[in-house]
Design a protein around this motif. Structure first.
Motif, PDB file in Angstrom:
ATOM      1  N   ARG A  84      39.053  64.825  72.452  1.00  0.00           N
ATOM      2  CA  ARG A  84      37.761  64.061  71.640  1.00  0.00           C
ATOM      3  C   ARG A  84      38.411  62.850  70.945  1.00  0.00           C
ATOM      4  O   ARG A  84      37.895  61.995  70.787  1.00  0.00           O
ATOM      5  CB  ARG A  84      37.235  64.845  70.690  1.00  0.00           C
ATOM      6  N   HIS A  85      39.796  62.874  70.386  1.00  0.00           N
ATOM      7  CA  HIS A  85      40.453  61.834  69.738  1.00  0.00           C
ATOM      8  C   HIS A  85      40.500  60.699  71.020  1.00  0.00           C
ATOM      9  O   HIS A  85      40.716  59.520  70.529  1.00  0.00           O
ATOM     10  CB  HIS A  85      41.691  62.038  69.235  1.00  0.00           C
ATOM     11  N   ILE A 117      25.628  58.516  69.367  1.00  0.00           N
ATOM     12  CA  ILE A 117      24.407  59.227  69.643  1.00  0.00           C
ATOM     13  C   ILE A 117      23.203  58.419  69.232  1.00  0.00           C
ATOM     14  O   ILE A 117      23.355  57.559  68.420  1.00  0.00           O
ATOM     15  CB  ILE A 117      24.220  60.709  69.208  1.00  0.00           C
ATOM     16  N   PHE A 131      27.143  60.025  59.042  1.00  0.00           N
ATOM     17  CA  PHE A 131      27.176  60.756  57.763  1.00  0.00           C
ATOM     18  C   PHE A 131      26.390  60.233  56.577  1.00  0.00           C
ATOM     19  O   PHE A 131      27.027  59.351  56.115  1.00  0.00           O
ATOM     20  CB  PHE A 131      28.511  61.106  57.442  1.00  0.00           C
ATOM     21  N   SER A 148      22.321  66.018  64.943  1.00  0.00           N
ATOM     22  CA  SER A 148      22.921  64.960  65.220  1.00  0.00           C
ATOM     23  C   SER A 148      24.148  64.550  64.391  1.00  0.00           C
ATOM     24  O   SER A 148      25.205  64.252  64.719  1.00  0.00           O
ATOM     25  CB  SER A 148      22.043  63.779  65.087  1.00  0.00           C
ATOM     26  N   THR A 149      24.182  65.194  63.115  1.00  0.00           N
ATOM     27  CA  THR A 149      25.215  64.787  61.934  1.00  0.00           C
ATOM     28  C   THR A 149      26.307  65.624  62.629  1.00  0.00           C
ATOM     29  O   THR A 149      27.482  65.317  62.685  1.00  0.00           O
ATOM     30  CB  THR A 149      24.758  65.135  60.613  1.00  0.00           C
ATOM     31  N   TRP A 150      25.819  67.104  62.812  1.00  0.00           N
ATOM     32  CA  TRP A 150      26.883  67.952  63.212  1.00  0.00           C
ATOM     33  C   TRP A 150      27.305  67.595  64.477  1.00  0.00           C
ATOM     34  O   TRP A 150      28.916  67.729  64.425  1.00  0.00           O
ATOM     35  CB  TRP A 150      26.218  69.306  63.299  1.00  0.00           C
ATOM     36  N   GLU A 151      26.704  67.179  65.513  1.00  0.00           N
ATOM     37  CA  GLU A 151      27.315  66.781  66.719  1.00  0.00           C
ATOM     38  C   GLU A 151      28.438  65.555  66.600  1.00  0.00           C
ATOM     39  O   GLU A 151      29.572  65.582  67.165  1.00  0.00           O
ATOM     40  CB  GLU A 151      26.213  66.174  67.600  1.00  0.00           C
ATOM     41  N   SER A 152      28.264  64.652  65.623  1.00  0.00           N
ATOM     42  CA  SER A 152      28.795  63.582  65.650  1.00  0.00           C
ATOM     43  C   SER A 152      30.224  63.866  64.954  1.00  0.00           C
ATOM     44  O   SER A 152      31.377  63.390  65.459  1.00  0.00           O
ATOM     45  CB  SER A 152      28.398  62.264  64.972  1.00  0.00           C
ATOM     46  N   ALA A 153      30.074  64.854  63.930  1.00  0.00           N
ATOM     47  CA  ALA A 153      31.305  65.393  63.429  1.00  0.00           C
ATOM     48  C   ALA A 153      32.169  65.980  64.227  1.00  0.00           C
ATOM     49  O   ALA A 153      33.477  65.950  64.518  1.00  0.00           O
ATOM     50  CB  ALA A 153      30.865  66.336  62.204  1.00  0.00           C
ATOM     51  N   THR A 154      31.562  66.912  65.062  1.00  0.00           N
ATOM     52  CA  THR A 154      32.329  67.531  66.264  1.00  0.00           C
ATOM     53  C   THR A 154      33.023  66.520  67.193  1.00  0.00           C
ATOM     54  O   THR A 154      34.093  67.028  67.467  1.00  0.00           O
ATOM     55  CB  THR A 154      31.523  68.723  66.726  1.00  0.00           C
ATOM     56  N   ALA A 155      32.268  65.900  67.908  1.00  0.00           N
ATOM     57  CA  ALA A 155      32.656  64.885  68.479  1.00  0.00           C
ATOM     58  C   ALA A 155      33.559  63.808  68.269  1.00  0.00           C
ATOM     59  O   ALA A 155      34.548  63.435  68.987  1.00  0.00           O
ATOM     60  CB  ALA A 155      31.353  64.054  69.106  1.00  0.00           C
ATOM     61  N   LEU A 156      33.788  63.652  67.032  1.00  0.00           N
ATOM     62  CA  LEU A 156      34.885  62.824  66.388  1.00  0.00           C
ATOM     63  C   LEU A 156      36.205  63.582  66.489  1.00  0.00           C
ATOM     64  O   LEU A 156      37.180  62.794  66.505  1.00  0.00           O
ATOM     65  CB  LEU A 156      34.606  62.712  64.903  1.00  0.00           C
ATOM     66  N   GLY A 157      36.212  64.762  66.873  1.00  0.00           N
ATOM     67  CA  GLY A 157      37.490  65.612  66.803  1.00  0.00           C
ATOM     68  C   GLY A 157      37.898  66.187  65.573  1.00  0.00           C
ATOM     69  O   GLY A 157      39.112  66.722  65.571  1.00  0.00           O
ATOM     70  N   LEU A 158      36.864  66.300  64.769  1.00  0.00           N
ATOM     71  CA  LEU A 158      37.333  67.231  63.422  1.00  0.00           C
ATOM     72  C   LEU A 158      37.367  68.583  63.717  1.00  0.00           C
ATOM     73  O   LEU A 158      36.438  69.136  64.528  1.00  0.00           O
ATOM     74  CB  LEU A 158      36.222  66.990  62.410  1.00  0.00           C
ATOM     75  N   LEU A 187      34.750  67.992  55.110  1.00  0.00           N
ATOM     76  CA  LEU A 187      34.374  66.608  55.104  1.00  0.00           C
ATOM     77  C   LEU A 187      32.983  66.342  55.269  1.00  0.00           C
ATOM     78  O   LEU A 187      32.680  65.328  54.598  1.00  0.00           O
ATOM     79  CB  LEU A 187      35.473  65.733  55.888  1.00  0.00           C
ATOM     80  N   VAL A 188      32.601  67.056  55.855  1.00  0.00           N
ATOM     81  CA  VAL A 188      31.090  66.765  56.131  1.00  0.00           C
ATOM     82  C   VAL A 188      30.045  67.881  55.823  1.00  0.00           C
ATOM     83  O   VAL A 188      29.076  67.714  55.261  1.00  0.00           O
ATOM     84  CB  VAL A 188      30.889  66.800  57.718  1.00  0.00           C
ATOM     85  N   LEU A 236      27.444  67.647  52.253  1.00  0.00           N
ATOM     86  CA  LEU A 236      25.975  67.465  52.698  1.00  0.00           C
ATOM     87  C   LEU A 236      25.174  68.617  52.151  1.00  0.00           C
ATOM     88  O   LEU A 236      24.119  68.536  51.896  1.00  0.00           O
ATOM     89  CB  LEU A 236      25.936  67.560  54.173  1.00  0.00           C
TER      90      LEU A 236
END
Ligand SMILES: Nc1ncnc2c1ncn2[C@@H]1O[C@H](COP(=O)(O)OP(=O)(O)OP(=O)(O)O)[C@@H](O)[C@H]1O
Ligand SMILES: [Mg+2]
Lengths: 256, 503
Positions: free
Chosen positions: A83-84, A90, A96, B396-406, B414-415, B419
């Motif tokens: 993913r990195h 989206i 955030f 969507s927030t959860w998805e972007s956090a996961t897709a970032l690779g956290l 961090l998220v 929140l």
């Protein structure tokens, strides 16, 4: 700028299926995404575009078939590292809300231990690239316009300089004027960076504008794949012609 | 380090023997009392006798009830208190069937508890009449009432309803009276003073007997079981502090009924502190001098505030440490979430006092049972709000956090937690404010706090004392609210405060 050299494909979908509660969202889809090209996923609402994108970024795992990134399948073990090398944007940005634009963009890089100087330099480089106003960097998402949020979302996806960008209707929520501007900017950015891009849209004109290749889906199935011209000239089935005509009529109606 | 091991051993031995010597010289003795004035005075008496015998004595005043004291005595949290033979045979030793004094003493001895001979008064149900009215009719015993069927009888509602109250009395003595009514306790005394009723029920050592100049009628057909006051103490006292055991025994037969009624009247009606009443009794009866320290209002407030804060803060800290991780797990697993919320929900439905008493066999009296009960009470709002806060994060927030690779840990830190923070803090605030209120119950188990003056105030009918606990408790609840509003500024991101909803 179509790909010049035949590298191994960036993505390879091999007979991928995903079912939710007995309903097939994606059914037996196979196609390749060439490195350095822009591929557009298009089709009617609910046809499985977003699901396909989520499978590519590893948010979902296929029930059947295989999603390959580079030359290896995506697995639970390698997905976080892979993913990195992907940037994911989206529809509503998915920013955030508790972090400023700057922290949204830099979160992952800081977590990976980048120095503060490097983070700042990269953020400035990206805000110049996406034409994001510098004074907006220290604002929170709720204090930004829709177009600005979209740019932050793009900057965040580009921060780690990923090999590929996966974008789910990145311009969907914007009004037509800003949308046209951003379309142009986005295409310039893609050309400048030479990245592999997979983009979801339901607007055929946008697909034509961006897409080196277009993947047309219907009810979870791949109907036709190829450059825009081939969809018009050699429709694989009657639905392709219907879809193209319906889009043109909708636009003429809107323009009239 | 290895210089001189022999010296170290010697020093250690010296220290140990010194410690043992001081422990012997200053045996710590804890006495207890139930939550009514007579027993509090007697608890004071015991503590002062123990101090006079050379011990460091402490009195755990007005603990919740018989069960709490008995448990505390068995566990050794207290060493002695004054019990009544009727309570011993009917409540504590009900299974053993012991009824006579000797049987009770033997049954207690088997459990490591010594019972003294009776102190001299019997605090049982009794009937009372105004002295002049009784004299006029020549009534001295309950049977004499049979010859006066037209007297008005007024009994407390409890006495009317209890099987061993009026129904038993009527049958046992064949009383023919028709004019019998149920009344409130205070109304009964007023009614008897004004002559509206002639006879009422009372406890044979009530302070009011003296105040209203009542004659206590003899239970000549022995209906009411004897409730002779006795000291019960742990038998280990006889080796650990024989002087103290001897001192307790000095009370045998030395507290006659009139003496006890007098002491009750001084404390209840003249509002003389129980310590003073006990000290005066010891001075006149045994020529024992004891110190009477009466705290100032401010000293009491300080002591109650620190005890109250201790209960709330320790329970809340432990609650947060358990509830937040539980809430996180609950947010991730549907089934685990339902189990956690179900269990903590059930805990909230247990009445606070019952929960408190249930803790005593586990952890004794004083602060631990109160902290444990408060801790259990604090869980539900915090588990629920943590779970809800995380679950309400938009997909969507959860998805972007996961897709970032956290990684999932980094995503949580961090998220997700930032929140969910407004919701988590709201849960902690609810729990904290609730605990400030519940902690007043800690006084029932000797944990102190603002409940202490409230309990004393209720016992003595002293509104001022009740306020002395109730007002600071309300104030502390407000302060707690304020602290959390401030805490929100520090812990919740400005980005979320701009728009309260995260959805
Ligand atoms: N998590 C899910 N659970 C159940 N069904 C789902 C889930 N995600 C998608 N679906 C279903 O799968 C199908 C495909 O959904 P998907 O979101 O991929 O469509 P889409 O092509 O992106 O549509 P749109 O253009 O409206 O965004 C739909 O019928 C949708 O209802
Ligand atoms: Mg979609």
């Amino acid at each position: 700028m179509p790909p010049t050299d035949e590298l191994s494909p960036a993505f390879e979908m091999r007979d991928v299926s995903k079912t939710f509660d007995g309903v097939a969202a994606v059914a037996g889809v196979s196609f390749n995404v060439a490195a350095g090209s822009t591929t557009v996923l298009i089709g009617p609402s609910g046809c499985g575009k977003s699901t396909l994108l989520r499978l590519m970024v590893g948010l979902l795992t296929p029930d059947r078939g295989e999603v390959r990134f580079g030359d290896a399948p995506i697995t639970a073990a390698n997905v976080t590292a892979l993913r990195h090398r992907m940037g994911y944007v989206i529809q509503d940005g998915g920013l955030f809300p508790h972090l400023t634009a700057r922290r949204n963009v830099s979160l992952m890089a800081s977590h990976l231990g980048w120095s503060a100087d490097r983070v700042t330099a990269r953020t400035e480089e990206l805000s110049a690239l996406t034409q994001f106003p510098a004074d907006g960097l220290d604002r929170f998402p709720t204090q930004l316009s829709g177009g600005q949020r979209q740019r932050v979302s793009l900057m965040r996806a580009l921060m780690l300089d990923p090999d590929v960008l996966l974008m789910d209707e990145p311009l969907g929520a914007l009004d037509p004027m800003i949308r046209a501007d951003l379309q142009q900017e986005l295409r310039d950015i893609f050309r400048t960076l030479g990245k592999t891009v997979v983009m979801v849209t339901h607007d055929l004109r946008e697909a034509r504008y961006f897409g080196d290749a277009i993947v047309l889906l219907r009810d979870g199935r791949l109907v036709q794949e190829g450059p825009f011209g081939s969809l018009v000239d050699e429709p694989a089935e009657a639905f392709v012609g219907d879809f193209v005509r319906a889009q043109q009529m909708a636009r003429e109606g809107a323009d009239a | 380090m290895k210089g001189s091991p022999r010296f170290a051993v010697l020093a250690l031995a010296l220290l140990l023997s010194l410690g043992a010597a001081t422990a012997l010289a200053q045996t710590a003795i804890t006495t207890g009392s139930k939550a009514f004035t007579e027993n509090v005075i007697l608890g004071e008496l015991l503590a002062r006798l123990a101090a006079d015998a050379g011990a460091v004595a402490e009195h755990k005043t007005q603990l919740g009830g018989t069960r709490i004291l008995w448990n505390a005595l068995q566990r050794g949290d207290i060493d002695a208190y004054v019990e009544y033979t009727g309570t011993l045979s009917q409540e504590i030793l009900a299974d053993s069937g012991a009824t006579t004094e000797d049987e009770i003493r033997a049954a207690l001895a088997a459990q490591g508890i010594v019972m003294t001979r009776p102190l001299g008064f019997n605090n049982t149900y009794a009937l009372g009449m105004r002295e002049d009215v009784a004299a006029e009719h020549g009534i001295t015993a309950i049977s004499d009432l049979r010859d006066h069927p037209d007297l008005d009888l007024g009994f407390t509602n409890e006495f009317m309803d209890r099987g061993d109250g009026w129904p038993a009395l009527r049958d046992h003595y064949a009383l023919p009276h028709k004019r019998v009514r149920g009344l409130d306790h205070d109304l009964a005394y007023r009614g008897i003073e004004q002559g509206a009723i002639a006879v009422t029920d009372l406890y044979s050592t009530d302070a009011e007997i003296r105040y209203y100049e009542l004659r206590v009628l003899r239970d000549d057909l022995s209906l009411f079981p004897p409730y002779e006051a006795v000291v019960v103490y742990r038998s280990d006292l006889e080796h650990r502090a024989p002087e103290v055991a001897t001192a307790f025994r000095r009370l045998e037969g030395r507290v006659p009924e009139a003496e006890m009624i007098g002491m009750n009247a001084r404390a209840r009606l003249a509002r003389i502190p129980e310590g003073r009443v006990a000290a005066d009794f010891l001075a006149t009866t045994f020529q024992v001098d004891s110190v009477v320290v009466v705290d100032t209002w401010l000293q009491r407030l300080g002591r109650n505030t620190s005890a109250h804060l201790l209960l709330v803060l320790v329970a809340l800290a432990a609650g947060i440490a358990i509830a937040v991780p539980t809430g996180i797990i609950a947010s991730r697993h549907e089934v685990a979430g339902q189990i956690a919320l179900g269990l903590t929900g059930i805990l909230q439905t247990v009445p606070a006092l019952a929960l408190l008493v249930l803790m005593i066999p586990l952890v004794g009296i004083n602060a631990p049972p109160a902290i444990l009960a408060l801790f259990l009470y604090s869980l539900l709002p915090m588990v629920r709000n943590t779970c809800d806060g995380i679950r309400s994060i938009p997909a969507s927030t959860w998805e972007s956090a996961t897709a970032l690779g956290l990684s999932s840990g980094a995503r949580l830190r961090l998220v997700e937690l930032p929140l969910a923070m407004p919701s988590i803090l709201a849960g902690v605030k609810i729990a904290a404010v609730q605990l400030v209120g519940f902690a007043t119950l800690g006084a029932f188990v000797g944990a102190g706090g603002y409940g202490q003056p409230i309990l004393t105030g209720i016992r003595l009918d002293d509104f001022g004392l009740i306020l002395e606990g109730a007002l600071p408790a309300a104030g502390l609840a407000l302060v707690t609210q304020g602290v959390f509003e401030l805490g929100e500024r520090g812990l919740v991101s400005k980005g979320l405060r701009l728009r309260p909803e995260t959805g």
